[in-house]
Design a protein around this motif. Structure first.
Motif, PDB file in Angstrom:
ATOM      1  N   ASP A  64     -25.081 -11.370 -14.025  1.00 41.44           N
ATOM      2  CA  ASP A  64     -25.138 -10.240 -13.119  1.00 41.44           C
ATOM      3  C   ASP A  64     -25.299 -10.772 -11.691  1.00 41.44           C
ATOM      4  O   ASP A  64     -25.982 -11.773 -11.470  1.00 41.44           O
ATOM      5  CB  ASP A  64     -26.337  -9.355 -13.495  1.00 41.44           C
ATOM      6  CG  ASP A  64     -26.385  -8.082 -12.669  1.00 41.44           C
ATOM      7  OD1 ASP A  64     -26.854  -8.166 -11.518  1.00 41.44           O
ATOM      8  OD2 ASP A  64     -25.958  -7.027 -13.158  1.00 41.44           O
ATOM      9  N   ILE A  65     -24.686 -10.109 -10.715  1.00 46.96           N
ATOM     10  CA  ILE A  65     -24.733 -10.602  -9.344  1.00 46.96           C
ATOM     11  C   ILE A  65     -26.160 -10.654  -8.800  1.00 46.96           C
ATOM     12  O   ILE A  65     -26.454 -11.411  -7.880  1.00 46.96           O
ATOM     13  CB  ILE A  65     -23.845  -9.767  -8.396  1.00 46.96           C
ATOM     14  CG1 ILE A  65     -24.142  -8.278  -8.547  1.00 46.96           C
ATOM     15  CG2 ILE A  65     -22.399 -10.050  -8.609  1.00 46.96           C
ATOM     16  CD1 ILE A  65     -23.340  -7.407  -7.609  1.00 46.96           C
ATOM     17  N   PHE A  66     -27.051  -9.850  -9.367  1.00 45.97           N
ATOM     18  CA  PHE A  66     -28.438  -9.862  -8.914  1.00 45.97           C
ATOM     19  C   PHE A  66     -29.200 -11.063  -9.475  1.00 45.97           C
ATOM     20  O   PHE A  66     -30.339 -11.312  -9.087  1.00 45.97           O
ATOM     21  CB  PHE A  66     -29.141  -8.560  -9.302  1.00 45.97           C
ATOM     22  CG  PHE A  66     -28.608  -7.350  -8.581  1.00 45.97           C
ATOM     23  CD1 PHE A  66     -29.021  -7.059  -7.291  1.00 45.97           C
ATOM     24  CD2 PHE A  66     -27.674  -6.525  -9.183  1.00 45.97           C
ATOM     25  CE1 PHE A  66     -28.525  -5.955  -6.617  1.00 45.97           C
ATOM     26  CE2 PHE A  66     -27.172  -5.413  -8.517  1.00 45.97           C
ATOM     27  CZ  PHE A  66     -27.599  -5.131  -7.226  1.00 45.97           C
ATOM     28  N   ASN A  67     -28.577 -11.790 -10.409  1.00 46.79           N
ATOM     29  CA  ASN A  67     -29.236 -12.951 -11.012  1.00 46.79           C
ATOM     30  C   ASN A  67     -28.671 -14.282 -10.520  1.00 46.79           C
ATOM     31  O   ASN A  67     -29.039 -15.336 -11.021  1.00 46.79           O
ATOM     32  CB  ASN A  67     -29.108 -12.888 -12.545  1.00 46.79           C
ATOM     33  CG  ASN A  67     -29.872 -11.716 -13.131  1.00 46.79           C
ATOM     34  OD1 ASN A  67     -30.936 -11.349 -12.632  1.00 46.79           O
ATOM     35  ND2 ASN A  67     -29.327 -11.111 -14.179  1.00 46.79           N
ATOM     36  N   LEU A  68     -27.766 -14.231  -9.539  1.00 49.98           N
ATOM     37  CA  LEU A  68     -27.212 -15.463  -8.993  1.00 49.98           C
ATOM     38  C   LEU A  68     -28.263 -16.191  -8.149  1.00 49.98           C
ATOM     39  O   LEU A  68     -29.112 -15.558  -7.529  1.00 49.98           O
ATOM     40  CB  LEU A  68     -25.989 -15.155  -8.134  1.00 49.98           C
ATOM     41  CG  LEU A  68     -24.765 -14.582  -8.855  1.00 49.98           C
ATOM     42  CD1 LEU A  68     -23.685 -14.212  -7.844  1.00 49.98           C
ATOM     43  CD2 LEU A  68     -24.216 -15.553  -9.880  1.00 49.98           C
ATOM     44  N   THR A  69     -28.199 -17.510  -8.140  1.00 53.81           N
ATOM     45  CA  THR A  69     -29.149 -18.295  -7.350  1.00 53.81           C
ATOM     46  C   THR A  69     -28.808 -18.193  -5.869  1.00 53.81           C
ATOM     47  O   THR A  69     -27.707 -17.747  -5.486  1.00 53.81           O
ATOM     48  CB  THR A  69     -29.121 -19.774  -7.769  1.00 53.81           C
ATOM     49  OG1 THR A  69     -27.837 -20.324  -7.421  1.00 53.81           O
ATOM     50  CG2 THR A  69     -29.358 -19.927  -9.263  1.00 53.81           C
TER      51      THR A  69
END
Length: 223
Positions: free
Chosen positions: A61-66
């Motif tokens: 998910d894009i909210f979990n990208l570093t």
């Protein structure tokens, strides 16, 4: 850095898009429905997620990208993501120039190009018709998304060339989740009867909040 907003509802639309979208080719999509439903934010998030899959070979998910992944992603977005007609100010010459540039892009490029034409129904009829051939056969690895608020203002010659997804107001549950996430005072909104005017449209509520809507509601009720 491109702002990413959490999407509420529109799960059915996401399923349809994921099922029919093929990032190996080119395509034109039309997202239609009333203003304020979140069509633009929906497709913007989808584009960012699809680009992330291409770059990082991940389904995160894009909210979990570093933080580093987000930095890399934003650098790629500069040359891969194009948002047109945001303020309902775009000319056919601008559109043609962009498509011509993309047509000349190196065919060996493995990263797709994503074009979102916002408020497409507000573009004049000549500009819409001039785009017919491009919409029917976009350049290789180019995906066009038309965000449309009133599909009846778009010629059938255009709509017939697009894969279409209809958007509707959020369910009561999804709208309540949106209110909680964005820290809106749900009880006050109900007390002021604001939800009667907003009709579960997140974008409309955000817009009306900018204009002291609660004060204006009182005036409307008196009238």
């Amino acid at each position: 850095m491109l702002k990413v907003e959490k999407i509420f509802g529109h799960k059915e639309q996401k399923v349809i898009l994921n099922k029919k979208f093929n990032s190996e080719f080119s395509d034109t999509w039309m997202l239609f429905g009333e203003r304020g439903l979140g069509k633009f934010n929906f497709i913007k998030n989808f584009v960012i997620e699809d680009l992330a899959k291409k770059i990082f070979c991940t389904k995160k998910d894009i909210f979990n990208l570093t933080t580093n992944e987000l930095k890399t992603l934003n650098k790629k977005l500069v040359s891969s993501y194009f948002h047109l007609n945001e303020g309902e100010k775009v000319s056919i010459d601008q559109l043609r120039k962009l498509f011509n540039q993309l047509q000349l892009t190196n065919s060996s490029d493995k990263i797709p190009k994503y074009i979102i034409i916002d408020n497409f129904d507000t573009i004049n009829i000549n500009s819409k018709n001039a785009l017919l051939k491009t919409l029917e056969e976009p350049p290789r690895m180019v995906f066009i998304f038309l965000v449309c608020h009133n599909i009846y203002n778009v010629p059938k010659t255009v709509t017939s060339r697009c894969k279409k997804i209809e958007f509707r107001p959020l369910s009561n549950k999804d709208f309540e989740d949106f209110l909680k996430y964005n820290t809106f005072d749900n009880e006050n909104i109900k007390k002021q009867n604001i939800d009667d005017y907003v009709n579960n449209k997140p974008g409309l509520l955000k817009l009306l909040q900018e204009y002291d809507f609660e004060k204006n509601i009182s005036l409307i009720e008196k009238i």
